[in-house]
Design a protein around this motif. Sequence first.
Motif, PDB file in Angstrom:
ATOM      1  N   ILE A   1       0.870  -1.185   0.000  1.00 27.28           N
ATOM      2  CA  ILE A   1       0.000   0.000   0.000  1.00 27.28           C
ATOM      3  C   ILE A   1       0.897   1.221   0.000  1.00 27.28           C
ATOM      4  CG2 ILE A   1      -1.758   1.264   1.278  1.00 27.28           C
ATOM      5  CD1 ILE A   1      -2.534  -1.477   2.509  1.00 27.28           C
ATOM      6  N   SER A   2       0.675   2.106  -0.928  1.00 31.02           N
ATOM      7  CA  SER A   2       1.540   3.281  -1.042  1.00 31.02           C
ATOM      8  C   SER A   2       0.742   4.550  -0.767  1.00 31.02           C
ATOM      9  CB  SER A   2       2.184   3.348  -2.425  1.00 31.02           C
ATOM     10  OG  SER A   2       1.208   3.198  -3.413  1.00 31.02           O
ATOM     11  N   GLY A   3       1.395   5.607  -0.337  1.00 40.45           N
ATOM     12  CA  GLY A   3       0.750   6.883  -0.031  1.00 40.45           C
ATOM     13  C   GLY A   3       1.803   7.887   0.338  1.00 40.45           C
ATOM     14  N   PHE A   4       1.317   9.043   0.800  1.00 38.74           N
ATOM     15  CA  PHE A   4       2.242  10.111   1.180  1.00 38.74           C
ATOM     16  C   PHE A   4       2.074  10.423   2.651  1.00 38.74           C
ATOM     17  CE2 PHE A   4       1.291  10.961  -3.306  1.00 38.74           C
ATOM     18  CZ  PHE A   4       2.578  10.901  -3.811  1.00 38.74           C
ATOM     19  N   PRO A   5       3.131  10.862   3.269  1.00 40.33           N
ATOM     20  CA  PRO A   5       2.967  11.395   4.625  1.00 40.33           C
ATOM     21  C   PRO A   5       2.160  12.688   4.563  1.00 40.33           C
ATOM     22  CG  PRO A   5       5.193  11.802   3.831  1.00 40.33           C
ATOM     23  CD  PRO A   5       4.515  10.964   2.791  1.00 40.33           C
ATOM     24  N   PRO A   6       1.488  13.047   5.639  1.00 44.50           N
ATOM     25  CA  PRO A   6       0.658  14.254   5.568  1.00 44.50           C
ATOM     26  C   PRO A   6       1.500  15.509   5.406  1.00 44.50           C
ATOM     27  CG  PRO A   6       0.805  13.449   7.809  1.00 44.50           C
ATOM     28  CD  PRO A   6       1.477  12.424   6.961  1.00 44.50           C
ATOM     29  N   GLU A   7       0.878  16.486   4.712  1.00 50.12           N
ATOM     30  CA  GLU A   7       1.528  17.791   4.580  1.00 50.12           C
ATOM     31  C   GLU A   7       1.092  18.649   5.743  1.00 50.12           C
ATOM     32  OE1 GLU A   7       2.769  19.155   0.155  1.00 50.12           O
ATOM     33  OE2 GLU A   7       0.690  19.448   0.734  1.00 50.12           O
ATOM     34  N   LYS A   8       1.862  19.697   5.943  1.00 53.44           N
ATOM     35  CA  LYS A   8       1.554  20.604   7.048  1.00 53.44           C
ATOM     36  C   LYS A   8       0.256  21.355   6.744  1.00 53.44           C
ATOM     37  CE  LYS A   8       3.618  24.612   9.284  1.00 53.44           C
ATOM     38  NZ  LYS A   8       4.798  25.501   9.245  1.00 53.44           N
ATOM     39  N   PRO A   9      -0.732  21.234   7.621  1.00 58.49           N
ATOM     40  CA  PRO A   9      -1.978  21.970   7.344  1.00 58.49           C
ATOM     41  C   PRO A   9      -1.731  23.478   7.358  1.00 58.49           C
ATOM     42  CG  PRO A   9      -2.327  20.296   9.016  1.00 58.49           C
ATOM     43  CD  PRO A   9      -0.854  20.421   8.833  1.00 58.49           C
ATOM     44  N   GLU A  10      -2.367  24.146   6.403  1.00 57.77           N
ATOM     45  CA  GLU A  10      -2.162  25.596   6.250  1.00 57.77           C
ATOM     46  C   GLU A  10      -3.490  26.325   6.461  1.00 57.77           C
ATOM     47  OE1 GLU A  10       0.672  27.083   5.726  1.00 57.77           O
ATOM     48  OE2 GLU A  10       1.963  25.351   5.289  1.00 57.77           O
TER      49      GLU A  10
ATOM     50  N   GLU B   1      -3.234  15.152  -1.193  1.00 60.74           N
ATOM     51  CA  GLU B   1      -3.875  13.883  -0.869  1.00 60.74           C
ATOM     52  C   GLU B   1      -2.808  12.867  -0.467  1.00 60.74           C
ATOM     53  OE1 GLU B   1      -7.277  12.694  -1.048  1.00 60.74           O
ATOM     54  OE2 GLU B   1      -6.173  11.065  -0.061  1.00 60.74           O
ATOM     55  N   THR B   2      -3.033  12.201   0.625  1.00 59.83           N
ATOM     56  CA  THR B   2      -2.022  11.243   1.094  1.00 59.83           C
ATOM     57  C   THR B   2      -2.285   9.825   0.624  1.00 59.83           C
ATOM     58  OG1 THR B   2      -3.270  10.833   3.105  1.00 59.83           O
ATOM     59  CG2 THR B   2      -1.635  12.589   3.174  1.00 59.83           C
ATOM     60  N   TYR B   3      -3.495   9.551   0.237  1.00 59.42           N
ATOM     61  CA  TYR B   3      -3.927   8.203  -0.180  1.00 59.42           C
ATOM     62  C   TYR B   3      -3.909   7.215   0.962  1.00 59.42           C
ATOM     63  CZ  TYR B   3      -3.182  10.321  -4.687  1.00 59.42           C
ATOM     64  OH  TYR B   3      -3.234  11.162  -5.721  1.00 59.42           O
ATOM     65  N   LEU B   4      -3.674   7.725   2.149  1.00 55.69           N
ATOM     66  CA  LEU B   4      -3.688   6.857   3.326  1.00 55.69           C
ATOM     67  C   LEU B   4      -4.653   7.471   4.332  1.00 55.69           C
ATOM     68  CD1 LEU B   4       0.147   6.354   3.741  1.00 55.69           C
ATOM     69  CD2 LEU B   4      -1.471   4.715   2.783  1.00 55.69           C
ATOM     70  N   GLU B   5      -5.074   6.650   5.288  1.00 56.95           N
ATOM     71  CA  GLU B   5      -5.956   7.174   6.308  1.00 56.95           C
ATOM     72  C   GLU B   5      -5.173   8.154   7.163  1.00 56.95           C
ATOM     73  OE1 GLU B   5      -8.155   4.249   8.475  1.00 56.95           O
ATOM     74  OE2 GLU B   5      -8.534   5.698  10.068  1.00 56.95           O
ATOM     75  N   THR B   6      -5.635   9.414   7.151  1.00 53.12           N
ATOM     76  CA  THR B   6      -4.910  10.464   7.853  1.00 53.12           C
ATOM     77  C   THR B   6      -5.831  11.102   8.876  1.00 53.12           C
ATOM     78  OG1 THR B   6      -3.672  10.882   5.828  1.00 53.12           O
ATOM     79  CG2 THR B   6      -3.556  12.574   7.529  1.00 53.12           C
ATOM     80  N   ASN B   7      -5.378  11.213  10.093  1.00 49.96           N
ATOM     81  CA  ASN B   7      -6.175  11.808  11.163  1.00 49.96           C
ATOM     82  C   ASN B   7      -5.702  13.230  11.426  1.00 49.96           C
ATOM     83  OD1 ASN B   7      -7.690   9.467  11.652  1.00 49.96           O
ATOM     84  ND2 ASN B   7      -5.959   8.607  12.810  1.00 49.96           N
ATOM     85  N   PHE B   8      -6.668  14.116  11.561  1.00 49.84           N
ATOM     86  CA  PHE B   8      -6.355  15.499  11.928  1.00 49.84           C
ATOM     87  C   PHE B   8      -6.903  15.735  13.335  1.00 49.84           C
ATOM     88  CE2 PHE B   8      -6.468  15.503   7.328  1.00 49.84           C
ATOM     89  CZ  PHE B   8      -5.378  16.269   6.993  1.00 49.84           C
TER      90      PHE B   8
END
Lengths: 215, 865
Positions: free
Chosen positions: B67-76, B97-104
């Motif tokens: 499973i591939s994706g990106f780490p989250p970017e800094k929210p702006e 978009e990270t393509y992974l489940e990302t929690n804010f």
Amino acid sequence: MLACLCTVLWHIPAVPALNRTGDPGPGPSIQKTYDLTRYLEHQLRSLAGTYLNYLGPPFNEPDFNPPRLGAETLPRATVNLEVWRSLNDKLRLTQNYEAYSHLLCYLRGLNRQAATAELRRSLAHFCTSLQGLLGSIAGVMAALGYPLPQPLPGTEPTWAPGPAHSDFLQKMDDFWLLKELQTWLWRSAKDFNRLKKKMQPPAAAVTLHLEAHGF
Amino acid sequence: MDNFHVNANYIVWKTNHFTVPKEQYTVINRTASSVTFTNIASLNIQLTCNILTFGQIEQNIYGITVISGFPPEKPENLSCIVNEGKKMMCQWDPGRETYLETNFTLKSEWATEKFADCKTKRDTPTSCTVDYSPVYFVNIEVWVEAENALGNVTSDHINFDPIDKVKPNPPRNLSVSNSEELSSILKLTWINPSIKNVLRLKYIIQYRTNDASTWSQIPPEDTASTRSSFTVQDLKPFTEYVFRIRCMKEDGKGFWSDWSEEARGITYEDRPSKAPSFWYKIDPSHTHGYRSVQLIWKTLPPFEANGKILDYEVTLRRWKSHLQNYTVNDTKLTVNLTNDRYTATLTARNLVGKSDASVLTIPACDFQATHPVTDLKAFPKDNMLWVEWTTPSESVNKYILEWCVLSDKSPCIPDWQQEDGTVRHTYLRGNLAESKCYLITVIPVYANGPGSPESVKAYLKQAPPSKGPTVRTKKVGKNEAVLEWDQLPVDVQNGFIRNYTIFYRTIIGNETAVNVDSSHTEYTLSSLTSDTLYMVRMVAYTDEGGKDGPEFTFTTPKFAQGEIEAIVVPVCLAFLLTTLLGVLFCFNKRDLIKKHIWPNVPDPSKSHIAQWSPHTPPRHNFNPKDQMYSDGNFTDVSVVEIEANDKKPFPEDLKSLDLFKKEKISTEGHSSGIGGSSCMSSSRPSISSSDETESAQNTSSTVQYSTVVHSGYRHQVPSVQVFSRSESTQPLLDSEERPEDLQLVDNVDGSDGILPRQQYFKQNCSQHETSPDISHFERSKQVSSVSEEDFVRLKEQQISDHISQSCGSGQMKMFQEVSAADAFSSGIEGQVDRFETIGMDAAVDEGMPKSYLPQTVRQGGYMPQ
């Protein structure tokens, strides 16, 4: 030579910018604390109304003025005008801080007793706000360079519903708590208004005052 | 691997059952192989490790899911809002978009206390509403943490006082009240939101009239502080306004509230601000001494009426006379006025007061309107019909514009409007329709009455005509056709007809277009081909386009009108002329022709006849054959006449007559009777042609005789006269008469009208003889038949031989005369028989063996006598 000039020119705008980003002084926070006391006063008015209604008669009667019984532990807001006037800023702030610290503890006990969820929510919010006020006063004191009063171990005010307290007396305590809270908020408003007026001259005056105080 | 006798080189990597290219493999050692992916096309792949057993059988060893994706970017752009009475809500941009489940997680804290984290909900990952009510006037620090399997990141911290992020509730219970004292104000009151207790507010108040779509705004500086009422000024009287209000924190920090609910209010009435438009119409059918005048006016528009118009007050003042007052609810008033000049005034009244007065002068009956406006123009602009004019030199009180739709179907019912005297252009305020022709009349109104009207036609919007013109031919020529058409009726024009285009074509040919000016109703198509079918149609153009009419078909004729006549008549004439010339030529040259075609060969053997002629021995001497031959004319004539006598009596007659003429000319100077007799002798053979042989003889004898007399011895005539029968006076008279007679002959040929009179004269001259009448009659009777005519001529000749020799050739003329003088013939019918008898006698004479004798007798003319 040119490089030197450029460096100087580069730094010229940076200097005032640095000044601006510096601590604006206690003025805004005093104003904010004043506004907060007014806000809490307003908040308390509706809360007290609700709570006294919850307590029921005679507490919710407008002219109910019971004697101050069993509420000696509550910090007293009323003070002789001359004494109040003679208070210095540090003492004034310290008294406020200590009073609200105690009142907050009593209020949290009140919260636990409240029957309705709506009332509990209102009390909780008021507690939070009062917590904010404490923080604000602490901020002002910090800004003015005063140390926070250290709570004496053992004298930590705790709500201890004594077995001696009857339900009525308990309600009487609640009544006096709210009443004293209101008085304190009035007094604080005056305190901070006075402080605000003193702080309105530039921060230099504050510094001067601090120096004078130091002596 | 040893079991299968393979090493790492036999490992095959597959992603989602597709073999990965060998270039991405790396053999680490004998039993290990790695694969490198530089770019992952799919987010979720199945990676399997396989070995090739026995070099060809693929066997799966192991597989994993990648499973591939990106780490989250800094929210702006983290920002928070506190809706009054609700909890704080913050939002931010999450980045790519990270393509992974990302929690804010929204975190908030005071300097002294932390608050509970705010976890985003799945459906709103970019915003979060905190659980606690905001505490105003205490700064709070807020930030967002984003976290997924590949890492976590924290946004910038923001520190603020929630009071500066407040969006107040809109003011409530907005109400509007008017003031009876001031018609231009409305007072607004409202209830502020409860947050007003903890902060100061500023407001924006907007208003509009009921029918307007855009809002006007009260200057914000007027409402920059907390308040609960405001008085709006400079409003129009008796007008409904709509208001709305919103608020925000006074210092501008935070957010504007939503707009309050709209509230309506009507300003109080004011007196009408303007006098109504005022005009009049005079009924043309006025009775003697009085005129019916209809005063008309317009209701004031609401912005001028300033209230409800209760009634109108009209006053009428006859020139320097008392006032008449009328109070009218309607907008017209009909009054009977004398022919004097009147002044009318009109005021409109509402609850508050009266308008200014409109004054109108109704001039006397004999008033002559003058000074019209000039340069009147009307044109559409911005979907309105504008009228523009140049003001007259005199000062104008006001202008009246009248307009109506021009139509053939309905009469012109004018609408009107009034404009101030300073106005030079305006637009028509009415419901104007497109494609209609408006007749706009502008009347300047002066202090002493209306000026001359001036009119112009205009269209609000033109359109192509709804019907095209019907073209038809007026005249069709061989190469041209005159087309005509009627002007289109105004109802179908839909615009100003600018020009026409005529399209015409033959069945096979290209269409030709001709532009024609709109003023024409006729056009001549030229250069057409003859005997061709043409189709022509016509398009009428307005400024907006054209419409073609029905197609008309016509055929050009093969020949132009009169062309056939022009060809045939000259040809016929030419033919006639040629024939005539030929005939004339033949006449002129007949001698020559004769000579060439049938030259007369005299018979020498018969020459002796003349010698032995018993009656004229001395003539013998004067009849030398030489002469006879030399003058071939007469011999020729004789021969021709003899031969042609039976068949062609008429030309023969002509010839003989012609001969007479010639002889006459030649013998003109002579008074000799011989001339006359010779003349007679020349005609004689034709008469006696019944007996050919004898006639031949006669001819010869005659010829000889004539020749002797005529030619050769002309100058010796006196001697000849002495010699021949000069003792008789009759021929001499004849001879004198002859010139006239001959002339008559000519005239007969030309059917001259003067003939009868001469004939009469002649008859008178030979009154004693009846023969002219007879011959006359005979001739008339037998004109119809040639043979009969011949016969008649024969008889006639005989008669003349026997009886009328006294008149000589004059009698011949009488025959010609017959037709013209028929009346006579009937009158003398009774005599016919007798003459016939005489004719018979003559015939008998001719029938005698001595054929020459009668000839001689005739020549002599006096033998029977």
